[in-house]
Design a protein around this motif. Structure first.
Motif, short mmCIF file in Angstrom:
data_model
loop_
_atom_site.label_atom_id
_atom_site.label_comp_id
_atom_site.label_asym_id
_atom_site.label_seq_id
_atom_site.Cartn_x
_atom_site.Cartn_y
_atom_site.Cartn_z
N THR B 620 0.85 -1.20 0.00
CA THR B 620 0.00 0.00 0.00
C THR B 620 0.88 1.25 0.00
OG1 THR B 620 -0.05 0.32 2.37
CG2 THR B 620 -1.61 -1.28 1.47
N LEU B 621 0.23 2.38 -0.01
CA LEU B 621 0.98 3.64 0.10
C LEU B 621 1.71 3.69 1.44
CD1 LEU B 621 -1.73 6.08 -1.30
CD2 LEU B 621 0.26 5.15 -2.48
N ASN B 622 1.18 2.93 2.41
CA ASN B 622 1.79 2.92 3.74
C ASN B 622 2.73 1.73 3.90
OD1 ASN B 622 -0.19 4.93 4.12
ND2 ASN B 622 -1.66 3.35 4.70
N GLY B 623 3.19 1.15 2.79
CA GLY B 623 4.07 -0.01 2.87
C GLY B 623 3.27 -1.30 2.87
N LEU B 624 3.93 -2.38 3.21
CA LEU B 624 3.28 -3.69 3.22
C LEU B 624 2.35 -3.77 4.43
CD1 LEU B 624 3.48 -6.22 1.45
CD2 LEU B 624 5.12 -7.13 3.10
N VAL B 625 1.05 -4.00 4.15
CA VAL B 625 0.08 -3.99 5.24
C VAL B 625 -0.65 -5.33 5.27
CG1 VAL B 625 -2.06 -2.94 6.09
CG2 VAL B 625 -0.23 -1.51 5.16
N ARG B 626 -0.91 -5.81 6.48
CA ARG B 626 -1.63 -7.05 6.69
C ARG B 626 -3.12 -6.77 6.83
NH1 ARG B 626 0.56 -11.87 8.37
NH2 ARG B 626 2.81 -11.57 8.57
N PHE B 627 -3.95 -7.52 6.15
CA PHE B 627 -5.41 -7.39 6.31
C PHE B 627 -5.95 -8.73 6.77
CE2 PHE B 627 -4.08 -4.26 3.25
CZ PHE B 627 -4.83 -3.13 3.55
N ARG B 628 -6.80 -8.70 7.77
CA ARG B 628 -7.36 -9.95 8.26
C ARG B 628 -8.48 -10.42 7.33
NH1 ARG B 628 -11.53 -11.54 11.79
NH2 ARG B 628 -12.14 -9.40 12.21
N VAL B 629 -8.48 -11.69 7.02
CA VAL B 629 -9.56 -12.26 6.21
C VAL B 629 -10.71 -12.62 7.15
CG1 VAL B 629 -10.26 -14.16 4.72
CG2 VAL B 629 -7.96 -13.19 4.51
N ALA B 630 -11.83 -11.93 6.99
CA ALA B 630 -12.96 -12.21 7.88
C ALA B 630 -13.89 -13.26 7.28
CB ALA B 630 -13.74 -10.93 8.16
N ALA B 631 -13.94 -13.31 5.94
CA ALA B 631 -14.87 -14.25 5.34
C ALA B 631 -14.45 -14.57 3.91
CB ALA B 631 -16.29 -13.67 5.34
N VAL B 632 -14.94 -15.69 3.42
CA VAL B 632 -14.73 -16.08 2.03
C VAL B 632 -16.08 -16.00 1.33
CG1 VAL B 632 -14.03 -17.93 0.46
CG2 VAL B 632 -12.85 -17.64 2.65
N PHE B 633 -16.15 -15.20 0.27
CA PHE B 633 -17.46 -15.05 -0.39
C PHE B 633 -17.52 -15.80 -1.72
CE2 PHE B 633 -16.58 -11.74 -3.65
CZ PHE B 633 -15.32 -11.31 -3.24
N ARG B 634 -18.73 -16.24 -2.05
CA ARG B 634 -18.95 -16.93 -3.31
C ARG B 634 -18.82 -15.93 -4.44
NH1 ARG B 634 -20.66 -21.72 -4.47
NH2 ARG B 634 -21.61 -22.38 -2.53
N ASP B 635 -18.07 -16.32 -5.48
CA ASP B 635 -17.86 -15.37 -6.56
C ASP B 635 -17.46 -16.12 -7.82
OD1 ASP B 635 -17.40 -12.77 -7.76
OD2 ASP B 635 -15.28 -13.31 -7.70
N TYR B 636 -18.20 -15.93 -8.87
CA TYR B 636 -17.88 -16.58 -10.14
C TYR B 636 -17.36 -15.58 -11.15
CZ TYR B 636 -20.60 -20.42 -8.18
OH TYR B 636 -21.08 -21.42 -7.38
N ALA B 637 -17.03 -14.37 -10.68
CA ALA B 637 -16.65 -13.33 -11.62
C ALA B 637 -15.23 -13.51 -12.12
CB ALA B 637 -16.80 -11.96 -10.97
#
Ligand SMILES: Nc1ncnc2c1ncn2[C@@H]1O[C@H](COP(=O)(O)OP(=O)(O)OP(=O)(O)O)[C@@H](O)[C@H]1O
Ligand SMILES: [Mg+2]
Lengths: 239, 840
Positions: B620-637
């Motif tokens: 990111t603009l703020n360097g390497l940032v960790r984001f927590r995965v809260a959920a896995v969503f269904r997606d066929y896109a």
């Protein structure tokens, strides 16, 4: 329909000896051009109901050809063939098929049983084709042929003599007025041949059918009403 | 003497031109389908690569904006700083030709002078340098001859286009034969900017750096010159990404083509048995004359290889023709799914051709090996009199069954194999189909034997006889039925898979798309930052609008490479549209706007082995940032997967992003029609696409259907091969059992009854094959959906059984069998009894 025929009588000798089979001026040739073989050349022939006629002749003289024509399996190039009231030479292949199923029983040298069908089923086929299915008739026939214990067997599980007995049963089970036998004993040993021949003659007598048999062997001649020789495309009375 | 007998053996082949032709057709169709699918796939890949390469010839890199467009000034800056570097500025866009509903072509603006400089030393087949004619001439266009021809235009005529800037007409000053540029309009850079209404900006700058250390250094220098908004990518890397995409799409085609080959294999096997039986006496004589068993084996397998070669060559020719037809379908799919790419020429890589040839020959030899070995064994065992009889067939059925169980076990093994690769999946599919096909002759004869009891000969002479023929001598029909079943099961598996897919996608879409209207940009690459945001603000003020949602689709760098990042601004109603496969919706939505949480799509989770609670890292603009995965969503896109976060969170870490789409929700009590009316009025004159939700769903489903149209074609071909197999089997049976048909005629069977004997066999065969194909097809569909598609796309979906479609497939298989019986039935009625019964 020209397939109407006189009803088969169970009487050994018919009251009025009308000719059942009449062939006039029959010409048959195979092949074309230089390879043409003239087999039958203006042949005439008559057989009465209940008669047993033997046809002899050298190999290639046209005996099988003649039987095929009389049975409506083939058409001559010229001439006229009539069986009962059926004028075969004026009928289509389909009409002749219907004629065969009612009127003719064939016995072949190489048996020609249907390998897919059991003995009983081979016997059932002509009855079924004529819409006269009858388990009783088949049981009787098996007994008559001495094959009661072989009913469920398939042709390839039978001896040659047994196979030919089944073939005779199949040819006669619907009591056809005409039985055509083309060297029925040709593939059998002497003893078996004699037994088969006797069986055939007896059964034909019982149904009152006319039997026309092509053969090389001497045995049948003694039993026949008439013996004819096929030579140069013509039939001639023997003796 | 030996040679003479060998020649006699070969003559037998010539005496059965029908069987020979049918065997060749079996090989040819199997090989043809494989070749066609492979060629189509290669061509699509080559065309994609070409499209990227051909503008600058040997371009190796491309500078693109992370979002929106590049400033023209960047080009000047780089060119000044690195004068030795080959650079080519490009502007892309789409324009419509002809009437309002006319088709879209891609418009590419280029700098002809920069191009001809870059094209010095360009490889053959690139088009650089051919269009200096464009220099300094506005309102002129260069296009592919093929496209011009299709539009009915010639050089010197004018092409009328519509674009963001209105209508225009361009003079066609040159026509090119480049396949890569089909459906592309080449214009001068300045004209393109004008036509697309994009003054002063570029879509990309193509860069060519030499290979090796010097090139790497140069690339690093270029990268150093770029602003934060721009990035330098290797085109080579891009091509592999594209190939990755195409590969996933190709998976189903490859599966299908291999199954078609198997259907062909059964045909070969069947013909081989026939040809061997015809020659058994001959082989026995050869053995008696001192030819060794091995010599004979080599001879016969050599003959099979020769057949395989001829059949495969025919197959390649067939495959080429088929590929041309399929390519049009694939081009559509690739355009729909990935990029506006013109695919036209079928590429013919020699290695591919050789591979397909070898595959064809090997398949033929393999299919022939079993009957050859068996025939030779029986020749030795029985001396001169050999006849295929009952115990023999029973033994064969037995060995078939053992093989089938082995194939099943093997397939199960492949399924349990802990691998993410597609190959064990395909292998399992193949094993399952093979096992089913090997069990079918046994199933057919079992059913036939049951029917023998039910169909008394006395009542049904014709049908009864047909059933008995199958029961007692059903080997040939068994194999033909196996081919039919294989084809039908494949079709059923595809039908179930596609139906499950279709329902999942349409459920997913209608769930997800909660808004009443969607607003997007007409041109995908538009510089949208001001426009859609402004549109959103304007629409939000309408009294008919209750709420709006917005999405930006961006690409960001994650620890492992690029990833699609979706920045969502979601009202509560829109949040309810997401369906989660793992994790908790409550957890997600309660942290959504406040904390560094993201949701990841199912394919992304599958590809990177991520589960809720774990985290993803993004640059990111703020360097390497960790984001927590809260959920896995269904997606066929997307097959590659994506990461979604709130727009607020996105802006915080990546800066503002232009909007790519808006969802508009009606205010309480306002009808969708009224909403649409007011939205249209408010956006009149803007290059926007305003669509009702049902339209969006409808369009997506249309693309979906087109994607799978190609499988329809292949399914029908497989069925065609199976029909040929049945015809061949019945004709072979007639030839071998000519005498029996003669006997039937002598007994007085009428033509109709003879035909019924044959048709009863095909009906039985068809019903058994079609019925067995249902469970087998379901099993194959399970493998396709649960294994192949998961491994290929990362998509899971519940299995849906479309009963009416399966009923139709069943009926189709039965009708196919019956229609295959028509010609043999007619032939059977033509048997001349006297000739058939002649003693030799
Ligand atoms: N379908 C045919 N095509 C060509 N020639 C044929 C055909 N059927 C018979 N022939 C020829 O016609 C002649 C008579 O044959 P046919 O079978 O009637 O003789 P045959 O008297 O029954 O002989 P055999 O005693 O050997 O059975 C022979 O020369 C034979 O080669
Ligand atoms: Mg004869």
């Amino acid at each position: 329909m020209p397939t109407v025929i006189p009803p088969a009588t169970t009487d050994a000798t018919p009251a009025v000896p009308t000719p059942l089979v009449v062939a006039r001026g029959v010409v048959m040739r195979y092949g074309a051009g230089a390879l043409t073989t003239g087999v039958l050349q203006g042949l005439n022939f008559t057989a009465h109901a209940g008669e047993f006629v033997v046809v002899v002749g050298r190999s290639g003289s046209g005996k099988s050809t003649l039987l095929n024509l009389l049975g409506g399996m083939d058409q001559p190039l010229a001439g006229e063939i009539r069986v009962g009231l059926a004028r075969l030479t004026e009928m289509s292949e389909e009409q002749r098929a219907r004629f065969r199923r009612r009127t003719v029983g064939f016995v072949f040298q190489s048996f020609n049983l249907l390998p897919t069908l059991s003995v009983a089923e081979n016997l059932a086929l002509p009855l079924a084709l004529n819409g006269r299915a009858s388990a009783l008739r088949i049981t009787e026939m098996l007994a008559r042929l001495g094959l009661s214990d072989r009913a469920a067997r398939y042709p390839d599980q039978l001896s040659g003599g047994e196979q030919q007995r089944v073939a005779i049963g199949r040819a006669l089970i619907h009591a056809p007025p005409l039985v055509l036998a083309d060297e029925p004993t040709g593939n059998l040993d002497e003893d078996t041949a004699r037994q088969v021949l006797v069986l055939l003659c007896e059964m034909v007598r019982e149904t009152g059918s006319t039997l026309i048999m092509a053969t090389h062997s001497h045995e049948p001649r003694a039993l026949a009403d008439r013996v004819l020789r096929l030579q140069h495309g013509q039939l001639r009375t023997e003796q | 003497m030996k040679l003479l007998l060998l020649r006699a053996s070969a003559r037998v082949l010539w005496q059965h031109p029908w069987q020979l032709a049918l065997a060749l057709m079996g090989i040819a169709t199997g090989v043809g389908v494989v070749a066609a699918v492979q060629l189509t796939q290669r061509s699509a890949q080559v065309a994609m690569a070409d499209a990227q390469r051909s503008l600058v010839g040997p371009a190796t890199h491309r500078i693109e904006a992370r979002q929106g467009w590049l400033d023209e000034a960047l080009y000047v800056r780089i060119a000044r700083a690195l004068p030795a570097l080959s650079l080519a500025p490009v502007v892309h866009g789409a324009v419509q030709v002809g009437p309002a509903a006319g088709e879209f072509l891609s418009l590419v603006g280029i700098d002809p002078l920069a191009l001809s400089a870059a094209a010095d030393g360009a490889e053959e087949g690139t088009v650089g340098g051919q269009w200096t004619a464009l220099v300094g001439r506005s309102d002129t266009v260069v296009m592919a001859r093929r496209t011009a021809h299709r539009l009915g235009l010639r050089r010197g005529e004018r092409l009328h286009i519509r674009s963001a800037a209105g209508r225009r007409s361009l003079e066609i000053i040159d026509l090119l034969d480049s396949a890569a540029l089909t459906d592309t309009l080449l214009v001068d850079l300045a004209s393109a900017q004008e036509i697309l209404h994009r003054p002063g900006v570029l879509s990309a700058i193509e860069v060519a750096v030499p290979t090796g250390a010097a090139g790497a250094k140069l690339a690093a220098q270029v990268a150093a010159l770029l602003p934060a908004n721009a990035q330098l990518d290797s085109i080579a890397g891009r091509i592999t990404t594209n190939q990755e995409l195409t590969r996933a799409f190709n998976t189903n085609l490859t599966a299908l083509s291999l199954l078609a080959l198997m259907v062909g294999m059964f045909l070969i096997y069947n013909t081989e048995i026939f040809l061997l039986l015809q020659r058994q006496a001959l082989f026995a004589q050869l053995r008696a004359l001192g030819v060794s068993g091995r010599e004979l084996t080599v001879l016969l397998l050599g003959e099979a290889a020769l057949l395989g070669l001829v059949g495969s060559v025919l197959g390649l020719v067939l495959g080429l023709g088929l590929a041309h037809a399929l390519l049009r379908l694939v081009a559509q799919t690739v355009n729909d799914l990935y990029a506006p790419t013109a695919i036209s020429a079928v590429a013919l890589p020699p290695a591919l051709l050789c591979g397909v040839l070898v595959l064809g020959i090997l398949t033929t030899v393999l299919a022939a090996a079993l009957p050859v070995l068996e025939a030779l064994r029986s020749t030795v065992r029985r001396g001169l009199v050999v006849r295929p009889d009952e115990p023999h067939e029973a033994a064969q059925r037995h060995s078939f069954r053992r093989l089938a169980y082995a194939a099943l076990a093997l397939g199960g093994g492949f399924l349990l194999w802990p691998s993410r690769s597609l190959i064990p999946g395909f292998a399992a599919l193949w094993c399952a189909l093979l096992a089913g096909a090997l069990l079918l002759p046994w199933a057919l004869s079992t059913v036939a034997q049951r029917l023998v009891r039910a169909l008394a000969l006395a009542r049904h002479p014709a049908a009864g006889l047909g059933v008995r023929l199958v029961a007692r001598h059903g080997r040939r029909q068994g194999l033909a039925a196996a081919a039919l079943m294989a084809a039908s099961a494949t079709a059923i598996a595809m039908t179930i898979m596609i139906a499950s897919f279709r329902i999942s996608v349409s459920d997913w879409l209608s769930q997800l798309l909660r808004a009443d209207y969607y607003v997007g940009l007409l041109e995908p690459q538009a510089d949208a930052l001001p426009s859609l945001s402004a549109v959103r603000q304007r629409l939000a003020q309408l009294p008919t609008v209750g709420a709006t949602s917005a999405v930006s689709r961006t690409r960001q760098r994650a620890a492992h490479g690029e990833v699609q990042v979706l920045a969502y601004d979601l009202p509560r109603a829109a949040q309810a549209g997401f369906r989660f496969i793992a994790g908790s919706a409550q957890d997600l939505w309660s942290h959504w706007e406040r904390d560094p949480v993201v949701m990841i799509s199912e394919p992304y989770a599958w590809r990177h082995g991520l589960a809720p609670g774990e985290s993803v890292q993004l640059h990111t603009l703020n360097g390497l940032v960790r984001f927590r995965v809260a959920a896995v969503f269904r997606d066929y896109a997307s097959e590659q997967g994506s990461i979604a976060l709130s727009r607020r969170l996105y802006t915080q870490h990546f800066g503002a992003a232009p909007l790519d789409g808006l969802g508009i929700y009606a205010a309480p009590g306002v009808s969708a029609d009224a909403l649409g009316e007011s939205v249209r009025r408010a956006t009149a004159g803007l290059p926007l696409r305003v669509q009702r939700t049902t339209e969006v769903v409808g369009q997506s489903m249309q693309i979906f259907e087109r994607t799978f149209a190609i499988t329809e074609v292949l399914r029908l071909i497989a069925l065609g091969v199976a029909i040929i197999g049945i015809i061949a089997a019945l004709l072979a049976q007639q030839f071998e059992r000519l005498r029996e048909y003669g006997v039937l005629r002598a007994l007085g069977f009428a033509a109709g009854e003879i035909a019924r004997v044959v048709l009863a066999q095909t009906l039985l065969l068809g019903v058994v094959a079609a019925t067995c194909a249902l469970p087998l097809g379901y099993g194959l569909a399970l493998v396709l959906v649960e294994v192949i598609n998961v491994r290929s796309f990362g998509w899971t979906m519940p299995i849906v059984v479309p009963w009416p479609a399966l009923g139709a497939a069943w009926l189709l298989a039965v009708l196919a069998a019956l229609s295959a019986g028509l010609y043999p039935a007619w032939r059977a009625t033509q048997v001349a009894p006297a000739a058939a019964l002649r003693d030799e």
